[in-house]
Enzyme design. Structure first.
Site, PDB file in Angstrom:
ATOM      1  N   ASN A 169       0.839  -1.211   0.000  1.00 51.16           N
ATOM      2  CA  ASN A 169       0.000   0.000   0.000  1.00 51.16           C
ATOM      3  C   ASN A 169       0.867   1.252   0.000  1.00 51.16           C
ATOM      4  OD1 ASN A 169       0.492  -1.033   2.649  1.00 51.16           O
ATOM      5  ND2 ASN A 169      -1.065   0.282   3.524  1.00 51.16           N
TER       6      ASN A 169
ATOM      7  N   GLU B   9       0.467   5.318   0.503  1.00 46.70           N
ATOM      8  CA  GLU B   9      -0.460   6.346   1.002  1.00 46.70           C
ATOM      9  C   GLU B   9      -0.101   7.726   0.467  1.00 46.70           C
ATOM     10  OE1 GLU B   9      -0.720   5.739   5.264  1.00 46.70           O
ATOM     11  OE2 GLU B   9      -1.858   3.884   4.946  1.00 46.70           O
TER      12      GLU B   9
ATOM     13  N   CYS C 138      -4.306   0.686  -2.122  1.00 49.31           N
ATOM     14  CA  CYS C 138      -4.090  -0.551  -1.363  1.00 49.31           C
ATOM     15  C   CYS C 138      -3.038  -1.429  -2.048  1.00 49.31           C
ATOM     16  CB  CYS C 138      -5.386  -1.354  -1.289  1.00 49.31           C
ATOM     17  SG  CYS C 138      -6.674  -0.627  -0.273  1.00 49.31           S
TER      18      CYS C 138
ATOM     19  N   GLU D  12      -3.213  -4.643  -2.652  1.00 54.05           N
ATOM     20  CA  GLU D  12      -3.780  -5.597  -3.617  1.00 54.05           C
ATOM     21  C   GLU D  12      -3.910  -4.964  -4.995  1.00 54.05           C
ATOM     22  OE1 GLU D  12      -4.819  -4.799  -0.637  1.00 54.05           O
ATOM     23  OE2 GLU D  12      -5.933  -6.396   0.353  1.00 54.05           O
TER      24      GLU D  12
ATOM     25  N   CYS E 192     -10.022  -5.369   1.338  1.00 51.68           N
ATOM     26  CA  CYS E 192     -11.155  -4.460   1.476  1.00 51.68           C
ATOM     27  C   CYS E 192     -12.119  -4.630   0.289  1.00 51.68           C
ATOM     28  CB  CYS E 192     -10.681  -3.013   1.578  1.00 51.68           C
ATOM     29  SG  CYS E 192     -10.168  -2.295   0.005  1.00 51.68           S
TER      30      CYS E 192
ATOM     31  N   CYS F 248     -10.884  -3.508  -3.170  1.00 51.78           N
ATOM     32  CA  CYS F 248      -9.915  -4.450  -3.745  1.00 51.78           C
ATOM     33  C   CYS F 248     -10.613  -5.711  -4.235  1.00 51.78           C
ATOM     34  CB  CYS F 248      -8.824  -4.788  -2.728  1.00 51.78           C
ATOM     35  SG  CYS F 248      -7.668  -3.418  -2.510  1.00 51.78           S
TER      36      CYS F 248
END
Ligand code: THU
Length: 160
Positions: free
Chosen positions: A62, A64, A73, A75, A112, A115
């Site tokens: 990930n 940010e 993210c 994934e 999540c 994803c």
């Protein structure tokens, strides 16, 4: 009116040592990738490793951003990279691990919703299931034989 029941079957491994050898290696690469996560805001690091049918492995973490929604993210970083670099390869297995500076992550941490939707796109595209293994930093590992198990009633291209 009739009621519809939706069931999901998952496999739970007690720890990484119970996983098949090649999945242990994939999870080790996801763990390495996790260390490269850029998480100054959440302090929550996620690593992803994808095994492709051309035997290549693509990893991601990930990333940010000070403008929070601009981050991505692990994934999606990994699957978009796999899709960009090897557009004709099938994604066979996705290994995920997550750690936090705020607490011990010893329970399996699933991808999540956003994803799941993104991973589902590639499952539809390649017409082949993607196995997903997810865990915290330690402890149990959950396996799903397909992304579809994690996203019942998914939205896909067939509706367009
Ligand atoms: N995160 C992931 O990388 N994958 C998920 O499936 C859930 C959340 C990241 C996004 C953000 O950088 C941090 O974890 C906290 O939400």
């Amino acid at each position: 009116m009739k009621e519809v029941k939706i069931e999901t079957t998952l496999q739970v491994f007690n720890d990484v040592s119970e996983l098949p050898d090649h999945i242990q290696k994939l999870m080790a690469l996801a763990t390495e990738a996790r260390d490269n996560a850029y998480t100054p805001y959440s302090k929550f690091k996620v690593g992803a490793a994808i095994l492709l049918d051309n035997n290549e492995i693509v990893t991601g973490s990930n990333q940010e951003n000070a403008s929070y929604p601009s981050g991505l993210c692990a994934e999606r970083t990994a699957i978009f990279y796999a899709g960009a670099k090897y557009p004709d390869a099938k994604m066979l297995v996705l290994a995920l691990t997550a750690s936090s500076q705020n607490q011990v992550t010893d329970t399996p941490i699933p991808p999540c919703g956003a994803c799941r939707q993104s991973i589902a796109e590639y499952e539809f595209k390649q017409e082949h299931p993607i196995e997903i293994y997810f865990m915290g930093a330690t402890g149990k590992v959950v396996k799903s034989n397909s992304l579809a198990n994690l996203l019942p009633l998914g939205f896909d291209r067939s509706f367009l």
